[in-house]
Design an enzyme around this catalytic site. Structure first.
Site, PDB file in Angstrom:
ATOM      1  N   ARG A  98       0.721  -1.376  -0.026  1.00  0.00           N
ATOM      2  CA  ARG A  98       0.025   0.028   0.241  1.00  0.00           C
ATOM      3  C   ARG A  98       0.858   1.266   0.112  1.00  0.00           C
ATOM      4  O   ARG A  98       0.412   2.262   0.582  1.00  0.00           O
ATOM      5  CB  ARG A  98      -1.002  -0.068   1.138  1.00  0.00           C
ATOM      6  CG  ARG A  98      -2.011  -1.050   1.142  1.00  0.00           C
ATOM      7  CD  ARG A  98      -3.119  -0.630   1.726  1.00  0.00           C
ATOM      8  NE  ARG A  98      -4.303  -1.657   1.435  1.00  0.00           N
ATOM      9  CZ  ARG A  98      -4.622  -2.405   2.441  1.00  0.00           C
ATOM     10  NH1 ARG A  98      -3.910  -2.698   3.573  1.00  0.00           N
ATOM     11  NH2 ARG A  98      -5.589  -3.433   1.962  1.00  0.00           N
ATOM     12  N   LYS A 132       3.341  11.813 -11.320  1.00  0.00           N
ATOM     13  CA  LYS A 132       2.565  10.926 -12.086  1.00  0.00           C
ATOM     14  C   LYS A 132       3.414   9.388 -12.257  1.00  0.00           C
ATOM     15  O   LYS A 132       4.555   9.515 -12.753  1.00  0.00           O
ATOM     16  CB  LYS A 132       2.373  11.510 -13.480  1.00  0.00           C
ATOM     17  CG  LYS A 132       1.149  12.582 -13.631  1.00  0.00           C
ATOM     18  CD  LYS A 132       0.695  12.690 -14.898  1.00  0.00           C
ATOM     19  CE  LYS A 132      -0.296  13.890 -15.141  1.00  0.00           C
ATOM     20  NZ  LYS A 132      -0.457  14.404 -16.359  1.00  0.00           N
ATOM     21  N   GLU A 181      10.043  18.163 -24.730  1.00  0.00           N
ATOM     22  CA  GLU A 181       9.143  18.329 -23.443  1.00  0.00           C
ATOM     23  C   GLU A 181       9.761  19.677 -22.917  1.00  0.00           C
ATOM     24  O   GLU A 181       8.833  20.450 -22.292  1.00  0.00           O
ATOM     25  CB  GLU A 181       9.327  17.183 -22.442  1.00  0.00           C
ATOM     26  CG  GLU A 181       8.814  15.862 -22.916  1.00  0.00           C
ATOM     27  CD  GLU A 181       7.437  15.644 -22.612  1.00  0.00           C
ATOM     28  OE1 GLU A 181       6.608  16.634 -22.659  1.00  0.00           O
ATOM     29  OE2 GLU A 181       6.925  14.429 -23.008  1.00  0.00           O
ATOM     30  N   LYS A 197       7.161  23.601 -14.814  1.00  0.00           N
ATOM     31  CA  LYS A 197       6.164  22.419 -14.647  1.00  0.00           C
ATOM     32  C   LYS A 197       6.040  22.605 -13.083  1.00  0.00           C
ATOM     33  O   LYS A 197       5.081  22.250 -12.730  1.00  0.00           O
ATOM     34  CB  LYS A 197       7.079  21.312 -15.012  1.00  0.00           C
ATOM     35  CG  LYS A 197       6.488  20.044 -14.498  1.00  0.00           C
ATOM     36  CD  LYS A 197       6.434  18.912 -15.391  1.00  0.00           C
ATOM     37  CE  LYS A 197       5.525  18.095 -14.818  1.00  0.00           C
ATOM     38  NZ  LYS A 197       5.511  16.485 -15.307  1.00  0.00           N
ATOM     39  N   GLU A 235      -4.288  17.137 -11.215  1.00  0.00           N
ATOM     40  CA  GLU A 235      -4.649  17.436 -12.715  1.00  0.00           C
ATOM     41  C   GLU A 235      -6.277  17.668 -12.557  1.00  0.00           C
ATOM     42  O   GLU A 235      -6.821  16.822 -13.575  1.00  0.00           O
ATOM     43  CB  GLU A 235      -4.290  16.529 -13.727  1.00  0.00           C
ATOM     44  CG  GLU A 235      -4.072  17.083 -15.099  1.00  0.00           C
ATOM     45  CD  GLU A 235      -3.629  16.187 -16.184  1.00  0.00           C
ATOM     46  OE1 GLU A 235      -2.352  15.990 -15.959  1.00  0.00           O
ATOM     47  OE2 GLU A 235      -4.122  15.633 -16.982  1.00  0.00           O
ATOM     48  N   ARG A 261      -3.026  21.715 -14.801  1.00  0.00           N
ATOM     49  CA  ARG A 261      -2.085  20.931 -14.912  1.00  0.00           C
ATOM     50  C   ARG A 261      -2.091  20.228 -16.290  1.00  0.00           C
ATOM     51  O   ARG A 261      -0.957  19.697 -16.912  1.00  0.00           O
ATOM     52  CB  ARG A 261      -2.006  19.854 -13.772  1.00  0.00           C
ATOM     53  CG  ARG A 261      -0.675  18.768 -13.936  1.00  0.00           C
ATOM     54  CD  ARG A 261      -0.479  17.900 -12.844  1.00  0.00           C
ATOM     55  NE  ARG A 261       0.707  17.251 -13.318  1.00  0.00           N
ATOM     56  CZ  ARG A 261       1.395  16.198 -12.370  1.00  0.00           C
ATOM     57  NH1 ARG A 261       1.034  16.436 -11.228  1.00  0.00           N
ATOM     58  NH2 ARG A 261       2.153  15.578 -12.701  1.00  0.00           N
ATOM     59  N   ASN A 297       0.079  18.786 -21.115  1.00  0.00           N
ATOM     60  CA  ASN A 297      -0.194  17.863 -22.200  1.00  0.00           C
ATOM     61  C   ASN A 297      -0.192  18.232 -23.535  1.00  0.00           C
ATOM     62  O   ASN A 297      -0.792  17.802 -24.463  1.00  0.00           O
ATOM     63  CB  ASN A 297      -1.591  17.029 -21.797  1.00  0.00           C
ATOM     64  CG  ASN A 297      -1.459  16.287 -20.192  1.00  0.00           C
ATOM     65  OD1 ASN A 297      -0.518  15.603 -20.286  1.00  0.00           O
ATOM     66  ND2 ASN A 297      -2.695  16.556 -19.695  1.00  0.00           N
ATOM     67  N   HIS A 326       0.064  16.055 -26.445  1.00  0.00           N
ATOM     68  CA  HIS A 326      -0.016  14.819 -25.993  1.00  0.00           C
ATOM     69  C   HIS A 326      -1.385  14.150 -26.418  1.00  0.00           C
ATOM     70  O   HIS A 326      -1.237  12.760 -26.384  1.00  0.00           O
ATOM     71  CB  HIS A 326      -0.023  14.863 -24.491  1.00  0.00           C
ATOM     72  CG  HIS A 326       1.747  14.917 -24.018  1.00  0.00           C
ATOM     73  ND1 HIS A 326       2.351  15.920 -24.395  1.00  0.00           N
ATOM     74  CD2 HIS A 326       2.389  13.906 -23.291  1.00  0.00           C
ATOM     75  CE1 HIS A 326       3.358  15.853 -23.865  1.00  0.00           C
ATOM     76  NE2 HIS A 326       3.763  14.705 -23.262  1.00  0.00           N
ATOM     77  N   HIS A 382      -0.007  10.660 -27.750  1.00  0.00           N
ATOM     78  CA  HIS A 382      -0.258   9.413 -27.090  1.00  0.00           C
ATOM     79  C   HIS A 382      -1.062   8.305 -28.234  1.00  0.00           C
ATOM     80  O   HIS A 382      -0.809   7.015 -28.169  1.00  0.00           O
ATOM     81  CB  HIS A 382      -1.181   9.481 -26.021  1.00  0.00           C
ATOM     82  CG  HIS A 382      -0.372  10.116 -24.657  1.00  0.00           C
ATOM     83  ND1 HIS A 382      -1.060  10.451 -23.586  1.00  0.00           N
ATOM     84  CD2 HIS A 382       0.962  10.139 -24.271  1.00  0.00           C
ATOM     85  CE1 HIS A 382      -0.072  10.813 -22.700  1.00  0.00           C
ATOM     86  NE2 HIS A 382       1.043  10.657 -23.247  1.00  0.00           N
ATOM     87  N   HIS A 416       9.054   8.627 -26.854  1.00  0.00           N
ATOM     88  CA  HIS A 416       7.668   9.362 -26.655  1.00  0.00           C
ATOM     89  C   HIS A 416       8.173  10.883 -26.833  1.00  0.00           C
ATOM     90  O   HIS A 416       7.190  11.234 -27.470  1.00  0.00           O
ATOM     91  CB  HIS A 416       7.567   9.217 -25.055  1.00  0.00           C
ATOM     92  CG  HIS A 416       6.646  10.211 -24.599  1.00  0.00           C
ATOM     93  ND1 HIS A 416       5.472  10.192 -24.769  1.00  0.00           N
ATOM     94  CD2 HIS A 416       6.581  11.330 -23.470  1.00  0.00           C
ATOM     95  CE1 HIS A 416       4.526  11.193 -24.261  1.00  0.00           C
ATOM     96  NE2 HIS A 416       5.687  11.941 -23.274  1.00  0.00           N
TER      97      HIS A 416
END
Ligand code: GLY
Length: 373
Positions: free
Chosen positions: A127, A149, A191, A232, A242, A246, A250, A253, A257, A271
């Site tokens: 956990r 993330k 990026e 950032k 997000e 935030r 993206n 993206h 993606h 990426h």
């Protein structure tokens, strides 16, 4: 540990889990000195990939072993393909077999794939256990190691399983950039430019003038990384989970993606390469909708071309991509809301907004035009 006063860092201020991102040259080599204040355990699992292990695993482990830590090595294959749930299960089983406990520490050593995977494992095993990240690529240092993330890909799309897991600290050892292939530097640079395009016209202008020096001089690359990371950090602090702003991070993206998912993470593209093409497609969308001028679009294409970033969707295998396939892949994006795709639309350079109102016909026409030879 060296006093923070002597160390170069930025702080991510979050309500209950603030942490620092340190920039410097000897974090890997002297890892034990730096991590000591963050953990009381003497058992540390280092999760890394083959390429990074060849370069840095001995270095980081030597320091830890000399300081009497017990070190578990988990070495995965390199590349996006391993970022999946079966790798997570395998790693967790190995850790449990080695009696990895709740107070023990996971270190991620590598690029974005390793950081996302190791952070995700740290967020779910027992956990949640302590996590420290040592990002070794430009992409990971400017982007993926900041903001917590974590996650893995599924056959339906990128990062569709994941969590927010803030590390205890991030040690960006900039000496690792000297061994990074130019292709990887460029992928990370896309990026870095992204942060300028959404928030800081001055950074974009500086990058256009200085990119060549940045690529060749350590001092300048650190300046670029810190400048961009601060952008950032501000967005992460405003909206860590997000729910709103935030999502500006993206930019490019939704396209990127979808491209990566159509290519099935087969290793043919990085990426950051999908992101550079995605940013250009986002600017084309913005231009078509009247939010950016032609000369702004051209300036970005020109800069990407100067640097050697990919700007042309046709560079990726055309048979695998057409506008319908891309639109379909976008439906699985985790930013879809009530069936509407989310796009980040730049407004000129240094400003952007979030939109769920771009209709498929517009995207289709952008993609069809980009694919027409
Ligand atoms: N890479 C986008 C984010 O961290 O929000």
């Amino acid at each position: 540990m060296n006093s923070n006063a002597e160390m170069d860092f930025i702080k991510i201020n979050l309500e209950s889990e603030s942490y620092k991102i340190f920039f410097g040259k000897d974090y890997i080599e002297n890892s034990a000195n730096y991590i000591r204040e963050f953990t009381k355990t003497n058992k540390i699992a280092i999760i890394t990939d083959e390429n990074t292990a060849n370069l840095y695993l001995n270095k980081i482990s030597r320091s830890l072993l000399e300081s009497k830590y017990e070190v578990i090595h988990i070495i995965l294959k390199s590349g996006e393909k391993i970022k999946n749930i079966s790798s997570v299960e395998n790693v967790i089983n190995t850790l449990l077999e080695k009696r990895f406990e709740r107070d023990d520490l996971i270190i991620g050593l590598g690029g974005g794939v390793i950081g996302d995977l190791a952070g995700f494992i740290a967020s779910i095993i027992h956990r949640g256990v302590n996590f420290i990240n040592f990002p070794t690529t430009l992409l990971a240092q400017v982007d993926s190691s900041i903001g917590g993330k974590t996650g893995v890909n599924t056959k339906y799309g990128k990062n569709l399983i994941g969590s927010f897991k803030q590390p205890l600290a991030v040690f960006s050892d900039t000496s690792s950039l000297s061994t990074l292939p130019v292709r990887e530097i460029k992928a990370g640079y896309s990026e870095l430019v992204k942060h300028a395009l959404i928030k800081d016209n001055e950074l974009f202008m500086w990058l256009c003038e200085n990119w060549n020096v940045i690529f060749n001089q350590e001092e300048e690359i650190i300046k670029a990384i810190k400048w961009s990371s601060n952008i950032k950090a501000t967005l992460v602090q405003e909206d860590v989970r997000e729910r709103g702003s935030r999502a500006l991070l993206n930019l490019g993206h939704t396209y990127a993606h979808a491209i990566e998912s159509l290519l099935k993470y087969d290793g043919t593209i990085l990426h950051g390469e999908a992101v550079s093409v995605g940013i250009i497609l986002a600017y084309k969308t913005s231009y078509l909708l009247g939010y950016s001028k032609k000369d702004e679009l051209n300036k970005i294409i020109e800069h990407f071309n100067d640097v050697g970033l990919i700007t042309d969707l046709r560079k990726f295998n055309k048979d695998n991509i057409d506008s319908d396939m891309l639109l379909n892949a976008m439906n699985n994006d985790k930013k879809v809301k009530s069936g509407q795709k989310t796009f980040i639309i730049p407004e000129g350079i240094g400003k952007a907004f979030i939109s769920n109102k771009i209709n498929d016909e517009i995207i289709k026409s952008i993609v069809d035009t980009a694919l027409a030879s």
